[in-house]
Design an enzyme around this catalytic site. Sequence first.
Site, short mmCIF file in Angstrom:
data_model
loop_
_atom_site.label_atom_id
_atom_site.label_comp_id
_atom_site.label_asym_id
_atom_site.label_seq_id
_atom_site.Cartn_x
_atom_site.Cartn_y
_atom_site.Cartn_z
N TYR A 449 85.51 -29.55 -7.82
CA TYR A 449 87.05 -28.68 -7.69
C TYR A 449 87.63 -28.68 -5.86
CZ TYR A 449 84.39 -24.62 -5.76
OH TYR A 449 83.31 -23.97 -5.24
N GLU A 450 89.17 -28.14 -5.62
CA GLU A 450 89.44 -28.66 -4.50
C GLU A 450 89.58 -29.66 -4.80
OE1 GLU A 450 89.49 -25.46 -3.25
OE2 GLU A 450 91.03 -26.39 -1.73
#
Lengths: 600, 600
Positions: A449-450
């Site tokens: 993620y991110e």
Amino acid sequence: MHIYNAPLSDMRFLLTDVFDAPSFWQANDSLNHIDMDTVDIVLESLSKFTKNVLLPLNRSGDEEGVGFSHDEEGYGAVSTPTGFKQAYEQYKEGGWVGLGATPEYGGQGFPKMVSMFQEEMMFSTNQAFALYPNLALGAGLCLLKSASETQKDMYLEKIYAGEWAGTMCLTEAHAGTDLGLIKTKAVPNEDGSYNITGSKIFVTGGDHDLTENIIHLVLAKTPNAPAGSKGISLFIVPKYLIKEDSYGDHQIGTRNTASVGAVEHKMGVKGSATCVLNFDKAKGWMVGEEFTGLASMFLVMNYERLAIGMQGIAVTELAYQNAAAYANDRLQSRSDSGIKNPDKSADALIHHADIRRMLLNAKSHAEVSRCFAMYVAKQLDIAKYSDDKQLIATANARVALLTPITKAFLSDKGFEATVDCQQVFGGHGYICDAGMEQIVRDARIAQIYEGANGIQGLDLLGRKVAKDSGAMLFDFLTEIRRFIANMQADHGIKQATLKAADNLECLTKILLNNMSERKDDVNGCAVNYLHATGYLCFAYMYAMMVAASQHKEGVFYANKLKLADYFIDHILPRMQMHMELAQAGSQSMMAFDLAYFEPA
Amino acid sequence: MHIYNAPLSDMRFLLTDVFDAPSFWQANDSLNHIDMDTVDIVLESLSKFTKNVLLPLNRSGDEEGVGFSHDEEGYGAVSTPTGFKQAYEQYKEGGWVGLGATPEYGGQGFPKMVSMFQEEMMFSTNQAFALYPNLALGAGLCLLKSASETQKDMYLEKIYAGEWAGTMCLTEAHAGTDLGLIKTKAVPNEDGSYNITGSKIFVTGGDHDLTENIIHLVLAKTPNAPAGSKGISLFIVPKYLIKEDSYGDHQIGTRNTASVGAVEHKMGVKGSATCVLNFDKAKGWMVGEEFTGLASMFLVMNYERLAIGMQGIAVTELAYQNAAAYANDRLQSRSDSGIKNPDKSADALIHHADIRRMLLNAKSHAEVSRCFAMYVAKQLDIAKYSDDKQLIATANARVALLTPITKAFLSDKGFEATVDCQQVFGGHGYICDAGMEQIVRDARIAQIYEGANGIQGLDLLGRKVAKDSGAMLFDFLTEIRRFIANMQADHGIKQATLKAADNLECLTKILLNNMSERKDDVNGCAVNYLHATGYLCFAYMYAMMVAASQHKEGVFYANKLKLADYFIDHILPRMQMHMELAQAGSQSMMAFDLAYFEPA
């Protein structure tokens, strides 16, 4: 249950011996109320809170996961695992939410060099829990940087006090990395607000029962917005609208038409609610100018991605501590270099070199990554607090260059370390009771993620290195060489770091040269280039730690030097491999016809 | 649901183009009834069965897990996930259980070069299910090699027919790697049987509802047995005793006092019952001579560890197929080398080189590992079926040398490949729905059980290489060099393989020299030495595949050559790193005091 003791000695070592944070604080008007005594109290309090309150909820939260139901009005409602609400109350009451937030809106104004350890301890003891306040702070920072004064007044105090949470609503089912593809619509109303309609996925903390309100920050497209990422705007969409006549004391009013459609079942961080959020003409207010939505999001990325790097450190520290304890306790087979526990029927695992190899890989990662994260945090603090334009410019350049490494390299190596530590447990490592498999599952998300780690590679090689023909990188190399040249210490890390810097410079020039011809090389080389650069950064950090440890008394410093030896022998040789893989380019990847990859 | 199509073309390529199995079968009296037509039918039938019956139960089995209750008599009883029982019936009725088993006891007598693919397809489509018959066959093989004629008559037909299952009961809570520490007791009765008392853990398929009986093979110690591994004997302990008057038709009678105490909750393979088995004066019968228990177990290890290697291949194949399909479908961002789908708003992932990097890592691993597994399977078949003593001796030496690599390297690379393929999915890879995270969780066990991979390193470097001063390895290197010298093909793999062989020879001599002085070096270097050796084996396999592909028409062969190019560019450079890490020895690991690893 997991064991965990916050690595306070190592944190202090970095703050004082390596980075001399107190001098920086003293020299700065906004920070000169902070000293190591205050910081010690903060870190020790956080160490107790995380160990005593969050750690006991780590496994139960994983087992229970989040609950999902519908409330009386038909809105989806998430309940956090048992105990999270009480823990959050305690965390909020302690004033911890806004530790690193600006005093202007009620925060305590601690610099990143301190609040990074808040993140570490929280992610170590309960990554799922920690994500709730973490996302709220991200939303807060985004508002602080881009929202109007009225908006800031309306939301920031509540967020920094932990009364309201926040989210980032970016991804849609068909649009992840490529946010230009989003379809969520924002239609203006006459009163200046917008009606937001669309569906977002992967919204961390998209709903929960920890706070009375949740401030969603939503990327959406206004009518007639240009196609792609240039047409994206950012909107505030509160779960509950704020009563108009109560802006002063921020009372919540009507429920907004944003509702959780589903909660994802995930590999790990199961106590964190990953939500599908449906917006059905939900009331929203634009943040900043139209079409600056992505830019506003990117303004906070450096902080957010450092936080993901901290997750990599945090899971490594937790995994290491538990694996080391197991290796001390578990008796199995005799040491190759002679019986160590003659009174027992076998020697402890820790006497077997292969076990030490796995533990030291993790230990080295935890310590050198922590040092690297503080290096980056210091640049963030300089950029934020300094008034020296040259220093700020350099700090911003370092942050830009190193953020993708912080996010991807620290999370990749963190996952690797947790797998190594799980392996120390043998068969027991695969059993839920031992808790190691949860750490591995939780660690995995940070690579994804991110901005998935492949994207970080592209950001580094494509955007941060190639775009200015390597200038930002070469300036960093100059800093490294200058540091080594000034080192009094006599240690192999000096030569190793210089060689690594030379090699990376050489590789960078080769890649820059190749790329102009071979367009796919950026994409094909990026991840290995990032890893090669990451190992150079680690070498530099070890040089810093060696410089701060040599000629000092005590076993702590002696062990730092030994760990640097281990790094040179057993970690740094990986850099050469990544350089070769990067240099091999993309040709043999792109040689295959598309049909090759199609299902049989 | 996962997609899966058995890689039949690749299996045929190995059987015919690379290893010319039909010639070997023709030349051998026990195998000359087998030809490629028969094998094709077998593989195609298995491909349909695994795809249509096992694959649909893969995720549901993971979600449901095994049930555990107590029966009327108070014995612990395991129920397999919904659908497993029906699938097993079908599998059993099809005569598949005994495909590779000896015809003397009702098996179909297919060589390992064929039955290895049965393992692959089953492990790909449902690893948890596949473990039940796999363990039964392991127990069967152990009995075949070490049991008396009476015992074989009593159990083998039932096992090979799939009527009865089997287990291996080795580990105890305090004794895993170090089986010399086991405490389970076997006290002789006057009738020649033994009373077995003790508790075993990690018993795969320790109980289930697939068969009417389960034959446990249990390591235990007789009274006055010498301490350590020299005092271990092996016992048959059936779940239900066989009626004495029914030995001819093997009717089951009284329940034996062996009972499941608990079922472990695990990271993955959740449909497979991992049991604590408590023996309370359970009736057992010794297999072979007293104190030969470990030796009997080790007789089947080569087959068992090849099966674990097959798991590494199987999960890689499944992960690859699903990730490649996703990469073909998912549109995200534009290709660096120009727009590929002008009609769509983005290009498919497969156009991005970094995605190909991850897919090709997995694809290469699946194909080269499959080739390597067949190389080992062929040695097993030669050792079993040939009547040429020299060939048998060489084959046995190869199996001894390569078994730890087969088990550890293939499972390590398999896990890495599944993680890469999960990464292709971005955020979706972390969500249970996509199925990728299950593959990763399932893949992880292969690195741990059946001798953790660190132990495989010790087996290779300590037992297989050091004990005869490298003679067995150097003989293998001679084979490799001879093969390269005789290769007609002109391809970079020749030079790359020769260089790898030279490097490994050099490394081996250095390590052998160092070890005599630095006792901990075996342990400290073992894992990296195993990986270095593994990459050499892979280079050799690619050389074989290149030799079998060059000068042949068709895209299949052309792609094999391209994959060899990819291997040289992007995989083989890792060997050098592992050589350096191995050569660094154990000194900087052992430099730390014990206190360094103790909890703070």
